[in-house]
Write an enzyme that holds these catalytic residues in place. Structure first.
Site, PDB file in Angstrom:
ATOM      1  N   ASP A   1       7.354  -8.447  -2.742  1.00  0.00           N
ATOM      2  CA  ASP A   1       8.323  -7.351  -2.758  1.00  0.00           C
ATOM      3  C   ASP A   1       9.266  -7.474  -3.961  1.00  0.00           C
ATOM      4  O   ASP A   1       9.355  -8.537  -4.595  1.00  0.00           O
ATOM      5  CB  ASP A   1       9.129  -7.423  -1.449  1.00  0.00           C
ATOM      6  CG  ASP A   1       9.641  -6.072  -0.984  1.00  0.00           C
ATOM      7  OD1 ASP A   1       9.672  -5.133  -1.795  1.00  0.00           O
ATOM      8  OD2 ASP A   1      10.043  -5.974   0.203  1.00  0.00           O
TER       9      ASP A   1
ATOM     10  N   ASP B   1       7.714   3.121   1.699  1.00  0.00           N
ATOM     11  CA  ASP B   1       8.301   2.738   2.986  1.00  0.00           C
ATOM     12  C   ASP B   1       8.287   3.907   3.957  1.00  0.00           C
ATOM     13  O   ASP B   1       8.538   3.732   5.151  1.00  0.00           O
ATOM     14  CB  ASP B   1       9.748   2.274   2.793  1.00  0.00           C
ATOM     15  CG  ASP B   1       9.817   0.799   2.455  1.00  0.00           C
ATOM     16  OD1 ASP B   1       8.813   0.102   2.632  1.00  0.00           O
ATOM     17  OD2 ASP B   1      10.885   0.349   1.998  1.00  0.00           O
TER      18      ASP B   1
HETATM   19  C1  DGJ Z   1      11.051  -3.353   1.397  1.00  0.00           C
HETATM   20  C2  DGJ Z   1       9.612  -3.144   1.759  1.00  0.00           C
HETATM   21  O1  DGJ Z   1       9.143  -1.968   1.206  1.00  0.00           O
HETATM   22  C3  DGJ Z   1       9.482  -3.164   3.271  1.00  0.00           C
HETATM   23  O2  DGJ Z   1       8.162  -2.895   3.639  1.00  0.00           O
HETATM   24  C4  DGJ Z   1       9.942  -4.494   3.792  1.00  0.00           C
HETATM   25  O3  DGJ Z   1       9.072  -5.497   3.337  1.00  0.00           O
HETATM   26  C5  DGJ Z   1      11.360  -4.775   3.339  1.00  0.00           C
HETATM   27  N1  DGJ Z   1      11.515  -4.608   1.941  1.00  0.00           N
HETATM   28  C6  DGJ Z   1      11.776  -6.166   3.741  1.00  0.00           C
HETATM   29  O4  DGJ Z   1      12.981  -6.515   3.222  1.00  0.00           O
END
Ligand code: DGJ
Length: 746
Positions: free
Chosen positions: A479, A549
């Site tokens: 991430d 997301d």
């Molecule tokens: C952002 C990501 O896009 C999510 O899927 C998740 O992993 C969060 N960060 C966790 O902090």
């Protein structure tokens, strides 16, 4: 396929069965561009395309009236200030303050295949016959600096990829203030510019505008390719649609700051440039040093946008994604993020995993919150050791328990970041990117580690490698949850601060490379607050990317549709999540969410333990469906049929390579009253072959490929008639159908 050099007329002709790219050494020794498009004869002399008639107020290269003006000829790698006044491909600042250069042809070399780019992601070939490469050496005698322009033409794809290397062979230090990866001068401006733009939760929406005189540009200054614009620029003719017409696509194999620009001059010439964003960029080129630009990929098609995308898909799936996972079946995963956020312990995770395993899920992914003091987003980032209060046996213990259930184990990391409340920051406060004596801006309470410094990258490598050596981790979600601000490195002098953004991303690439070398079995999925770094550069290291997301089925129609313009389905992370959806609070059926998520890597982002027995049974069916068809979906030919950006219906399909099976996704956003009778024209089928069509698993009929492609598949639904309240026949808002077409045997 090959590259021809016509010595007498000083022309290069790159060609394959379908396309030609022609360049010429101009009378002043610089490199001119003559043509890019459908294949034209190889033995012709295209010198007549150099236009040199007199124009008032023009400045000319040679003494006397008329002749060569760089403003009026199309060029390969243009400079500003020597009769051309448009935006240049490069700018080289010299010790005396001048930026004027004169790079002229010295030599060239033609080789089979494609050399790798040191330290940078790039498309590759495995066999020499897959591509030919032309490297043209240009030199500025005054500066003794050389530029090598590299062009690779692929034999089976309408692709030319380009990159540029600068080398300082003189004795003085110069500064590269601009070093684009490509420049392409097109002879007219009769195009629309298409771009993929958005923000968190609504990544890569399609925007189109007609080119007019002046500059239209997109880019990123965020230190990541970003949610706002994707490093992709498409040009299409006014009559071009998904199925026919000319289009050109340019894509940058890079994950940092970028610029993609079309400049239309007053004579209707369109200059496309793409590369590292020149704003805030400056690279010190000392005597004896080299600078390599990232790679830009150019695709040409005369057959519409689907064909353009299919070319990108084949290129990126087979010549960019690497390693075991390029061809391996992608596991169906469950991720605990939306199920638990930070609120979990081992028992809770194992309960989710058990349910998932029983449903047929193959990989359990533990998301954020498993390490150090990380119980929310204010602390712990940077300290990569397991929180043993939550996970008594550490990552090793949890991975073993997940493996014992018969599932693979995967882990979330965010290696480029640090919270100030962490041991790492307390020990190394100067390891973040920040400007001395000024406030540090944060994003989500986190700061960006200075990956331009090899010792920082090495420290992070050692900490994560320790975990990966000690536990059976087979998947990593990498991430990156903020853009870079105050980009300044304590490790570099003032005159090199313009290098930090680029050095940062080189550091990210080097860490990925090191981890891939050491742990080649791990499947990486890149992520940046959802789809904030969904770019070709990342795909070289991480074969799949978390698309967004926003996992709402309806929102995902636009996000996945837009993403498909350059990126193959096997690279798009797609999960089924709960309703009401956590991003838009919308309720949609499990069926719709599944029908959308099938067109990607597929997984779940929920606690299956909270579903009813009927829902669980449906999940099991979805998983069985995906297991049966994922090879087809990930390796087949994808067609966009109806756009969510223009109407109430979205439709797309994937056709197996042998064209004997196809899957069609059909989605209606809002219900209608007395809706039209509808037909959906399909593509890519065998015209004479009869296909059995299953509509949501029910036999719909047998139709020939030609019927389905020319008459169309009848998709009329119950809303075409009067609503039937009592029969159980219904369709609603947010409604989908899935069709499977199978060629009849014999
Ligand atoms: C952002 C990501 O896009 C999510 O899927 C998740 O992993 C969060 N960060 C966790 O902090």
């Amino acid at each position: 396929m090959g590259i021809v050099w016509h010595e007498q007329v000083k022309e290069f002709h790159l060609f394959n069965e379908e396309i030609s790219y022609v360049m010429k050494i101009l009378p002043n020794g610089q490199l001119g561009h003559l043509y890019f498009g459908q294949r034209v004869p190889l033995d012709a002399d295209y010198s007549y395309l150099v236009e040199t008639c007199y124009r008032p107020t023009t400045a000319y290269v040679f003494p006397g009236v008329g002749g060569l003006s760089l403003e009026h000829v199309r060029q390969e790698y243009p400079a500003y200030g020597t009769t051309d006044f448009r935006m240049p491909a490069y700018e080289l600042l010299q010790p005396n303050g001048s930026r004027i250069t004169d790079f002229v042809y010295v030599s060239h070399k033609i080789t089979q295949g494609k050399p790798r780019l040191e330290g940078l992601p790039a498309t590759y070939t495995e066999k020499p016959e897959e591509a030919s490469t032309l490297a043209i050496r240009l030199r500025d005698e005054v500066l003794q600096v050389e530029i090598v322009l590299s062009y690779t033409i692929f034999s089976q794809l309408n692709v030319i990829s380009r990159s540029v290397e600068f080398s300082n062979q003189g004795e003085t230090t110069c500064y590269l203030n601009r070093a684009m990866s490509m420049s392409l001068d097109l002879p007219d401006r009769d195009y629309a510019f298409m771009q993929l733009s958005g923000w968190w939760g609504r990544e890569r929406a399609v925007h189109t505008r007609k080119l007019t005189p002046g500059i239209h540009s997109i880019g990123s200054l965020r230190g990541q390719s970003g949610h706002v614009h994707n490093p992709l620029m498409l040009l299409k003719r006014p009559h071009t649609d998904e199925f026919q017409g000319e289009a050109i696509g340019c894509s940058l194999v890079y994950s940092g700051n970028f610029l993609a620009q079309a400049e239309v001059d007053t004579f209707d010439v369109t200059r496309l440039t793409m590369g590292i964003h020149p704003f805030q960029f400056s690279w010190q080129l000392k005597a004896g040093e080299r600078f390599q630009t990232p790679e830009a990929v150019m695709v040409y098609t005369p057959r519409g946008l689907n064909d353009l995308s299919q070319t990108f898909h084949k290129l990126y799936a087979q010549h960019l994604v690497r390693g075991k996972w390029r061809d391996a079946v992608r596991p169906i995963l469950i991720n605990n993020w939306e199920a638990t956020y930070f609120d979990f312990d081992e028992e809770k995770l194992l309960a989710i995993a058990r349910k998932a395993q029983a449903a047929g899920i193959e990989l359990f992914v533990l998301d954020d919150g498993w390490f150090s003091t990380r119980r929310n987003d204010t602390s712990g980032l940077g300290d990569w050791w397991a929180n043993t209060e939550l996970l008594p046996g550490g990552i090793k213990g949890l991975a073993a328990k997940i493996n014992a259930l018969g599932m693979k184990f995967g882990l979330w990391v965010e290696l480029e970041m640090v919270n100030k409340d962490s041991d790492l920051y307390r020990q190394h406060p100067d390891w973040i990117l920040h400007t001395p004596c000024r406030r540090d801006s944060h994003g989500r309470n986190q700061y960006v580690l200075d990956f331009s410094r090899p010792e920082v990258v090495d420290y992070i490598y050692q900490s994560i490698a320790k975990i990966l050596h000690g536990a059976n981790v087979e998947y990593i979600k990498w991430d990156m949850n903020r853009s870079i601000t105050e980009c300044f490195s304590a490790a570099y002098p003032a005159e090199q601060q313009g290098e930090i953004f680029h050095r940062y991303i080189l550091g990210v690439y080097s860490l990925y490379e090191r981890l891939l070398q050491e742990f080649p079995h791990i499947l990486f999925e890149s992520c940046a607050s959802g789809g904030g770094r969904f770019d070709p550069g990342m795909l070289y290291y991480a074969p799949q990317a978390w698309t967004s997301d926003d996992s709402d089925g309806i929102e995902r129609l636009k996000i996945q549709y837009g993403t498909s313009y350059a990126y193959p389905l096997a690279t798009m992370g797609t999960h089924v999540s709960v309703t009401p959806n956590h991003q838009v609070l919308r309720n949609t059926s499990l069926k719709l969410r599944g029908d959308v998520a099938y067109f990607g890597t597929f997984g779940y982002e929920m606690d299956l333990g909270k579903l009813t027995a009927a829902e669980l049974a449906e999940v099991r069916e979805q998983i069985a469906f995906m297991k049966r068809y994922r090879n087809l979906i990930h390796s087949g030919t994808f067609y966009r049929l109806e756009s969510p950006f223009t109407g109430n219906i979205t439709a797309w399909m994937v056709v197996a390579r042998d064209q004997r099976t196809a899957i069609v996704g059909y989605y209606k956003i809002l219900n209608e009253v007395c809706a039209p009778y509808r037909r959906l024209k399909l593509y890519g089928l065998l015209p004479d072959c009869p296909y059995t069509v299953l509509e949501d698993g029910m036999h719909k009929g047998i139709f020939h490929g030609s019927e389905l492609m020319h008459v169309g598949l009848v998709t009329t639904d119950y809303s075409a008639g009067e609503a039937k309240r009592d029969t159980g026949e219904f369709c609603t808002d947010f409604w989908s159908r899935l069709y499977v077409l199978k060629a009849c045997e014999g």
